[in-house]
Design an enzyme around this catalytic site. Sequence first.
Site, mmCIF file in Angstrom:
data_model
loop_
_atom_site.group_PDB
_atom_site.id
_atom_site.type_symbol
_atom_site.label_atom_id
_atom_site.label_comp_id
_atom_site.label_asym_id
_atom_site.label_seq_id
_atom_site.Cartn_x
_atom_site.Cartn_y
_atom_site.Cartn_z
ATOM 1 N N GLU A 272 5.681 39.478 111.690
ATOM 2 C CA GLU A 272 4.990 40.618 111.066
ATOM 3 C C GLU A 272 5.303 40.672 109.577
ATOM 4 O O GLU A 272 5.884 41.646 109.095
ATOM 5 C CB GLU A 272 5.473 41.927 111.711
ATOM 6 N N GLY A 274 4.980 41.266 105.653
ATOM 7 C CA GLY A 274 4.214 42.104 104.726
ATOM 8 C C GLY A 274 4.461 41.642 103.300
ATOM 9 O O GLY A 274 3.640 40.983 102.671
ATOM 10 N N TYR A 316 14.377 53.064 95.815
ATOM 11 C CA TYR A 316 15.405 52.088 96.190
ATOM 12 C C TYR A 316 16.147 51.535 94.986
ATOM 13 O O TYR A 316 16.829 50.520 95.103
ATOM 14 C CB TYR A 316 14.776 50.860 96.870
ATOM 15 N N CYS A 342 8.093 64.565 85.716
ATOM 16 C CA CYS A 342 9.268 65.402 85.418
ATOM 17 C C CYS A 342 10.324 65.252 86.506
ATOM 18 O O CYS A 342 10.592 66.198 87.256
ATOM 19 C CB CYS A 342 8.860 66.857 85.309
ATOM 20 N N TYR A 371 4.170 47.551 99.060
ATOM 21 C CA TYR A 371 4.863 48.840 98.927
ATOM 22 C C TYR A 371 4.679 49.435 97.528
ATOM 23 O O TYR A 371 5.545 50.143 97.027
ATOM 24 C CB TYR A 371 6.351 48.702 99.300
HETATM 25 C C1 LIG Z 1 8.049 47.056 112.234
HETATM 26 C C2 LIG Z 1 7.835 46.403 110.927
HETATM 27 N N1 LIG Z 1 7.256 45.187 110.909
HETATM 28 C C3 LIG Z 1 7.039 44.525 109.752
HETATM 29 C C4 LIG Z 1 7.424 45.064 108.550
HETATM 30 C C5 LIG Z 1 7.146 44.279 107.299
HETATM 31 O O1 LIG Z 1 8.282 43.980 106.619
HETATM 32 P P1 LIG Z 1 8.224 43.074 105.317
HETATM 33 O O2 LIG Z 1 7.230 43.665 104.397
HETATM 34 O O3 LIG Z 1 9.596 43.153 104.785
HETATM 35 O O4 LIG Z 1 7.851 41.707 105.745
HETATM 36 C C6 LIG Z 1 8.067 46.300 108.526
HETATM 37 C C7 LIG Z 1 8.580 46.841 107.264
HETATM 38 O O5 LIG Z 1 9.706 47.191 107.102
HETATM 39 C C8 LIG Z 1 8.258 47.008 109.741
HETATM 40 O O6 LIG Z 1 8.826 48.211 109.764
#
Ligand SMILES: Cc1ncc(COP(=O)(O)O)c(C=O)c1O
Length: 412
Positions: A272, A274, A316, A342, A371
């Site tokens: 997964e 991102g 962060y 502000c 993000y």
């Molecule tokens: C359940 C889950 N899958 C995948 C991701 C994607 O993570 P990343 O963008 O670090 O690959 C996240 C992000 O934290 C997540 O919460």
Amino acid sequence: MASTTPSTPADVRTARLGEIAAAAGTPCYVYDAGVIRAAYRTLDDAFDGYPHAIHYALKANSSLAVVRLLHSLGSHADANSLGEVDVALRCGFRPDQIVFTGVGKSAGEIDRAVSLGLLAINVESPGELDRIDQRAVAQNVTAPVALRVNPDIDAKSHPHISTGLKSNKFGVPIDEAPALFREMAARRGLQPVGAHVHIGSQITTLEPLEKAAQSVVALAHALRGEGIELQHLDMGGGLGISYDGSPVADPVAYVRALVGATRGSGLKVAIEPGRVLVGPAGVLLTTVVDVKQFPGAKRFVVVDAGMTELMRPALYNAYHRIEPLVHRDGDATIVDIVGPICESTDAYARDRAFPPVRVDDLLMVADVGAYGAAMGHTYLRRPLPPEIMLDGDQWRIIRRRQTLDELLSLEE
Ligand SMILES: Cc1ncc(COP(=O)(O)O)c(C=O)c1O
């Protein structure tokens, strides 16, 4: 003196960004489609024929054009809310290409997720297991589910984006997993199809990711011994990118490590990702609106983008490279680059050596494709900025700037 005549490929790109800023205004996001395509292909090719699915994590950037681009490349989807499930469907993903994760799924979300027949709902707790079963039985269907296990592994990333420790709210302790799989297998409304692990984000070394993979593979072996046969192992996302030039784990080595851990089981690997797919593809263009310094105090470069457009530095303390698009002669000085909001946390960079800039100069904040816009908000009644997709020589506005009327349109 300012120089702007394009001569190198980098200059051409700079000129293109200048053209976009002039047309769309700042702040604005610009994504490079070619960078997204290349990142996807690198991951996909690295599987080298091993059965797999790349579920793009929409939470990183769910702008429709970005999600459609990933879909066109053959990606599947990972949704972290029902809104993201619906975005994925609208962008062309089939329900059986979508996994749905979320630490607190509401009754309505569960009901709809079950009715859609998603590839898997990732189960976060015994209570949720029960609720999904009840909804599935009520709908007279069997819901494919995966159990999200928490392997108590330190991702060694920022504490706010670590999710795989016992102290984090996510998933179930891995020791509890066999009993919960037995429970799922016994329920009329559930079919256990996978095990899921996601230990955090912006992970820069392979070791924790590999350990997490090994832990779910061991779990799958144990379950097989009990007659519970899974179909896939979902290794989550989390691979980091280099924001500041320091070394990070290589995506090809990452995939090879996951495949190496899983091969003996013969199970399909799902991931997964991102950030690694879209992070480096995005820049945020912003204009200097003020430069100020008083005796004995810091020098501040104030820009027209802030924590509303890009939350990561405030949230962060995240580092992003920032560069002026126009080169001016003169020495770098130490500055804080701050937004107009502000809040004292509204700073993109502190005590950073930065070349000379003037009011109206254009700056580029790098690696904001993940993000960035997805976490944008409208604090101080600041409308959402536009997003632009750059593809080779062409660019187009994929989200126009929100107007104040649109922002207020839900209100009395
Ligand atoms: C359940 C889950 N899958 C995948 C991701 C994607 O993570 P990343 O963008 O670090 O690959 C996240 C992000 O934290 C997540 O919460």
